[in-house]
Scaffold this active site. Sequence first.
Site, PDB file in Angstrom:
ATOM      1  N   ALA A 270      29.690  54.969  15.789  1.00 50.92           N
ATOM      2  CA  ALA A 270      29.333  53.570  16.051  1.00 50.92           C
ATOM      3  C   ALA A 270      30.357  52.872  16.933  1.00 50.92           C
ATOM      4  CB  ALA A 270      29.167  52.823  14.734  1.00 50.92           C
ATOM      5  N   GLY A 273      27.545  52.860  22.429  1.00 59.60           N
ATOM      6  CA  GLY A 273      26.104  53.149  22.538  1.00 59.60           C
ATOM      7  C   GLY A 273      25.238  52.567  21.435  1.00 59.60           C
ATOM      8  N   GLY A 275      24.885  53.415  18.320  1.00 57.77           N
ATOM      9  CA  GLY A 275      25.552  53.226  17.033  1.00 57.77           C
ATOM     10  C   GLY A 275      26.281  51.899  16.966  1.00 57.77           C
ATOM     11  N   TYR A 423      20.492  71.146  22.612  1.00 56.22           N
ATOM     12  CA  TYR A 423      20.341  69.765  22.132  1.00 56.22           C
ATOM     13  C   TYR A 423      18.974  69.598  21.456  1.00 56.22           C
ATOM     14  CZ  TYR A 423      19.876  64.673  22.254  1.00 56.22           C
ATOM     15  OH  TYR A 423      19.682  63.350  21.905  1.00 56.22           O
TER      16      TYR A 423
HETATM   17  N1  LIG Z   1      20.766  57.843  24.714  1.00 54.14           N
HETATM   18  C1  LIG Z   1      19.572  58.348  24.622  1.00 54.14           C
HETATM   19  O1  LIG Z   1      18.770  58.261  25.559  1.00 54.14           O
HETATM   20  C2  LIG Z   1      19.151  59.008  23.372  1.00 54.14           C
HETATM   21  C3  LIG Z   1      19.985  59.148  22.290  1.00 54.14           C
HETATM   22  N2  LIG Z   1      19.563  59.784  21.173  1.00 54.14           N
HETATM   23  C4  LIG Z   1      20.446  59.963  20.023  1.00 54.14           C
HETATM   24  O2  LIG Z   1      21.050  58.747  19.688  1.00 54.14           O
HETATM   25  C5  LIG Z   1      22.300  58.976  19.057  1.00 54.14           C
HETATM   26  C6  LIG Z   1      23.337  58.059  19.661  1.00 54.14           C
HETATM   27  O3  LIG Z   1      23.485  58.404  20.995  1.00 54.14           O
HETATM   28  P1  LIG Z   1      24.019  57.401  22.111  1.00 54.14           P
HETATM   29  O4  LIG Z   1      24.509  56.156  21.530  1.00 54.14           O
HETATM   30  O5  LIG Z   1      23.018  57.363  23.170  1.00 54.14           O
HETATM   31  O6  LIG Z   1      25.229  58.268  22.658  1.00 54.14           O
HETATM   32  P2  LIG Z   1      26.764  57.906  22.893  1.00 54.14           P
HETATM   33  O7  LIG Z   1      27.350  59.081  23.549  1.00 54.14           O
HETATM   34  O8  LIG Z   1      26.887  56.596  23.546  1.00 54.14           O
HETATM   35  O9  LIG Z   1      27.303  57.780  21.404  1.00 54.14           O
HETATM   36  C7  LIG Z   1      27.456  58.920  20.628  1.00 54.14           C
HETATM   37  C8  LIG Z   1      28.429  58.621  19.507  1.00 54.14           C
HETATM   38  O10 LIG Z   1      28.602  59.793  18.746  1.00 54.14           O
HETATM   39  C9  LIG Z   1      29.980  59.991  18.589  1.00 54.14           C
HETATM   40  N3  LIG Z   1      30.339  61.393  18.390  1.00 54.14           N
HETATM   41  C10 LIG Z   1      30.146  62.419  19.227  1.00 54.14           C
HETATM   42  N4  LIG Z   1      30.645  63.522  18.707  1.00 54.14           N
HETATM   43  C11 LIG Z   1      31.206  63.195  17.523  1.00 54.14           C
HETATM   44  C12 LIG Z   1      31.918  63.894  16.539  1.00 54.14           C
HETATM   45  N5  LIG Z   1      32.197  65.175  16.657  1.00 54.14           N
HETATM   46  N6  LIG Z   1      32.321  63.224  15.460  1.00 54.14           N
HETATM   47  C13 LIG Z   1      32.085  61.924  15.306  1.00 54.14           C
HETATM   48  N7  LIG Z   1      31.442  61.203  16.213  1.00 54.14           N
HETATM   49  C14 LIG Z   1      31.006  61.827  17.323  1.00 54.14           C
HETATM   50  C15 LIG Z   1      30.595  59.470  19.850  1.00 54.14           C
HETATM   51  O11 LIG Z   1      31.980  59.234  19.680  1.00 54.14           O
HETATM   52  P3  LIG Z   1      32.975  59.281  20.957  1.00 54.14           P
HETATM   53  O12 LIG Z   1      32.741  58.032  21.710  1.00 54.14           O
HETATM   54  O13 LIG Z   1      34.323  59.362  20.355  1.00 54.14           O
HETATM   55  O14 LIG Z   1      32.601  60.492  21.723  1.00 54.14           O
HETATM   56  C16 LIG Z   1      29.800  58.209  20.018  1.00 54.14           C
HETATM   57  O15 LIG Z   1      30.321  57.205  19.220  1.00 54.14           O
HETATM   58  C17 LIG Z   1      22.575  60.448  19.255  1.00 54.14           C
HETATM   59  O16 LIG Z   1      22.306  61.129  18.056  1.00 54.14           O
HETATM   60  C18 LIG Z   1      21.607  60.891  20.309  1.00 54.14           C
HETATM   61  O17 LIG Z   1      21.246  62.238  20.178  1.00 54.14           O
HETATM   62  C19 LIG Z   1      18.282  60.254  21.076  1.00 54.14           C
HETATM   63  C20 LIG Z   1      17.421  60.129  22.110  1.00 54.14           C
HETATM   64  C21 LIG Z   1      17.773  59.516  23.348  1.00 54.14           C
HETATM   65  C1  LIG Z   2      12.400  61.964  34.442  1.00 53.95           C
HETATM   66  C2  LIG Z   2      13.454  61.051  35.004  1.00 53.95           C
HETATM   67  C3  LIG Z   2      14.141  60.166  34.201  1.00 53.95           C
HETATM   68  C4  LIG Z   2      13.899  60.126  32.759  1.00 53.95           C
HETATM   69  C5  LIG Z   2      14.560  60.843  31.883  1.00 53.95           C
HETATM   70  C6  LIG Z   2      14.313  60.775  30.488  1.00 53.95           C
HETATM   71  C7  LIG Z   2      13.103  60.099  29.988  1.00 53.95           C
HETATM   72  C8  LIG Z   2      15.176  61.332  29.664  1.00 53.95           C
HETATM   73  C9  LIG Z   2      15.108  61.326  28.237  1.00 53.95           C
HETATM   74  C10 LIG Z   2      16.130  61.809  27.568  1.00 53.95           C
HETATM   75  C11 LIG Z   2      16.240  61.892  26.162  1.00 53.95           C
HETATM   76  C12 LIG Z   2      15.087  61.651  25.305  1.00 53.95           C
HETATM   77  C13 LIG Z   2      17.465  62.198  25.712  1.00 53.95           C
HETATM   78  C14 LIG Z   2      17.945  62.221  24.400  1.00 53.95           C
HETATM   79  O1  LIG Z   2      17.475  62.689  23.413  1.00 53.95           O
HETATM   80  C15 LIG Z   2      15.136  59.206  34.785  1.00 53.95           C
HETATM   81  C16 LIG Z   2      16.540  59.636  34.490  1.00 53.95           C
HETATM   82  C17 LIG Z   2      14.921  57.828  34.196  1.00 53.95           C
HETATM   83  C18 LIG Z   2      14.998  59.099  36.265  1.00 53.95           C
HETATM   84  C19 LIG Z   2      14.891  60.395  36.922  1.00 53.95           C
HETATM   85  C20 LIG Z   2      13.675  61.132  36.468  1.00 53.95           C
END
Ligand SMILES: NC(=O)C1=CN([C@@H]2O[C@H](COP(=O)(O)OP(=O)(O)OC[C@H]3O[C@@H](n4cnc5c(N)ncnc54)[C@H](OP(=O)(O)O)[C@@H]3O)[C@@H](O)[C@H]2O)C=CC1
Ligand SMILES: CC1=C(/C=C/C(C)=C/C=C/C(C)=C/C=O)C(C)(C)CCC1
Length: 539
Positions: A270, A273, A275, A423
């Site tokens: 948290a 992002g 969190g 992943y």
């Molecule tokens: N962003 C997206 O588009 C999507 C995100 N998600 C999921 O959402 C969740 C949050 O992701 P998001 O906020 O985007 O990503 P961020 O990378 O912004 O945040 C991830 C967080 O997880 C922490 N973290 C990573 N590894 C560890 C570890 N070993 N121990 C403790 N903490 C850890 C990071 O800490 P630190 O900063 O220290 O690395 C950071 O605080 C994830 O589970 C991700 O899979 C799902 C779908 C799409």
């Molecule tokens: C296709 C495409 C895109 C969308 C990517 C998406 C939709 C990613 C989703 C990721 C997820 C779901 C990650 C975590 O779990 C962009 C980058 C917007 C622009 C370029 C082309």
Amino acid sequence: MAMGRTGHCPAPLPPSAARTRACAMRRPALPDRGTGAAQAERGPGGALPAGSRSRSAASWCSAPPRPAPPIAPIGAGRLLRARSVRGGRGADGAVGDAELLGRGAGRRRVRAPRAAGGGALRQVRGCGAPRGAPCRRAKRLLSGGWRHTKGFRAALLRRCAVGGSRLEPLPRGVRLSRARGGGSRWPGFAPRRRADSIGRRAGSRAVSQWQPWPHRSGRSGRSGVSRCPVRCRARSRRRVPPLSCRRYVAGGRCGSAARLDGKVAVITGANTGIGKETARELARRGARVIIACRDIAKAEAAAREIRAETNNQEVIVKKLDLADTRSIREFANSFLAEEKELHILINNAGVMLCPYSKTADGFEMHLGVNHLGHFLLTFLLLERLKQSAPSRIVNVSSLAHHGGRIRFHDLNGEKSYNRGLAYCHSKLANVLFTRELAKRLQGTKVTANALHPGSVHSELVRHSFVMTWLWRIFSFFLKTPWEGAQTSVYCAVAEELESVTGQYFSDCRPAYVSPWGRDDETAKKLWNVSCELLGIQWD
Ligand SMILES: NC(=O)C1=CN([C@@H]2O[C@H](COP(=O)(O)OP(=O)(O)OC[C@H]3O[C@@H](n4cnc5c(N)ncnc54)[C@H](OP(=O)(O)O)[C@@H]3O)[C@@H](O)[C@H]2O)C=CC1
Ligand SMILES: CC1=C(/C=C/C(C)=C/C=C/C(C)=C/C=O)C(C)(C)CCC1
């Protein structure tokens, strides 16, 4: 835990959150199909949230039922009837709407229906204003931030007073003049065809979900401004996101105003992002929030920011590295020693697209952090969750679970490794874990749900140079972290999810789970293998 009731959440939501004030009122997404369809739809322990509030919701959240929106929704049926009133036939509350839409904007005068009679003014207006007083609905419209011409304002008030015992006097110095664009006999009103087009759109969201600014923006050709709902050409003075496309990208919002005073929440990852935004929202609602992170400096900075912004001093940082089972155990021991309750556990932390690497215990990094780390953490904190019931476990998974398979023969990716697929596999593991956990927790009042937060502009893509740039370039088409946190917050606080468990959400509503995510056999097998890998016994 006893929860206080308050009228409103002080400021838990940004202004437009009320637009989706009942996320559950939305049509649920595709229900789970296939083998476990019925169960998936209802969840092992509960009913689908759509449209129905749990009776026992009060025990979880302190918010009372929300007040009705100031402007009553106008449904297609009502508007159609209102339109028929033009011919002088109808006599019901729809006439009030007709006055604002059909009649107000129309070329022909709408006569007050004969059947309504003199004493039926309320009915004729349909706005609930006392006899002779100006129409409340019109007043609200006029005070909604729209920059109406003086002529329009005056005419709208006059129009709405017709049928009553007196007309609203025109403001001093206002003279009625012909509408710009002409065609209408009524000053300030647009021509008839405009009114007709409103009528035709009656069933659309635009008309049927009228709410005062800023919950709807109307349609505008220009960026940053929005149109008056009666399309009198007025424009709002207030800013809105420039394109409706952005609103689409932003996705669903948690409309619950539930307070969390006295509740304790743990959120992993948290410090940034999704969190961090989740922690902010829970802190805003009064919860004691434990930010469980591996980087204490980053976490402290985030906690300071949240404390300052929410005025909630109970935002606490604790060290947790999910890539090391020793750290997880230390965190759990310290937490259990210091906190006597735990109501919300949000397993949010995650890594994506890591080059091949292993955790301190030799697990492939994605599986180790995203699945096994949270599996162990949940195991260690479960007793406290049960003691504090009703309580919730929220697992942040992903749409990417659709691409995942549980490769039991090569869980650590030693035979073949693809970081994208790794992943996906780990996110499928989140879904399966949630499913099995929900089953095992039946009757404990501890629920477990998984979710996809949307595609969010966060640091998740940090391990990929290409993705980092794509994320930057296309950030407009990605959710902000706050928007991404909405479904997590929804799963953590929504009253209607009190007894919903084993479900998967996206955009604050149930979402489609891949067939592999619904496979109970795989879920069970993964559970057993995870226990073996971690050296724990969890029945
Ligand atoms: N962003 C997206 O588009 C999507 C995100 N998600 C999921 O959402 C969740 C949050 O992701 P998001 O906020 O985007 O990503 P961020 O990378 O912004 O945040 C991830 C967080 O997880 C922490 N973290 C990573 N590894 C560890 C570890 N070993 N121990 C403790 N903490 C850890 C990071 O800490 P630190 O900063 O220290 O690395 C950071 O605080 C994830 O589970 C991700 O899979 C799902 C779908 C799409
Ligand atoms: C296709 C495409 C895109 C969308 C990517 C998406 C939709 C990613 C989703 C990721 C997820 C779901 C990650 C975590 O779990 C962009 C980058 C917007 C622009 C370029 C082309």
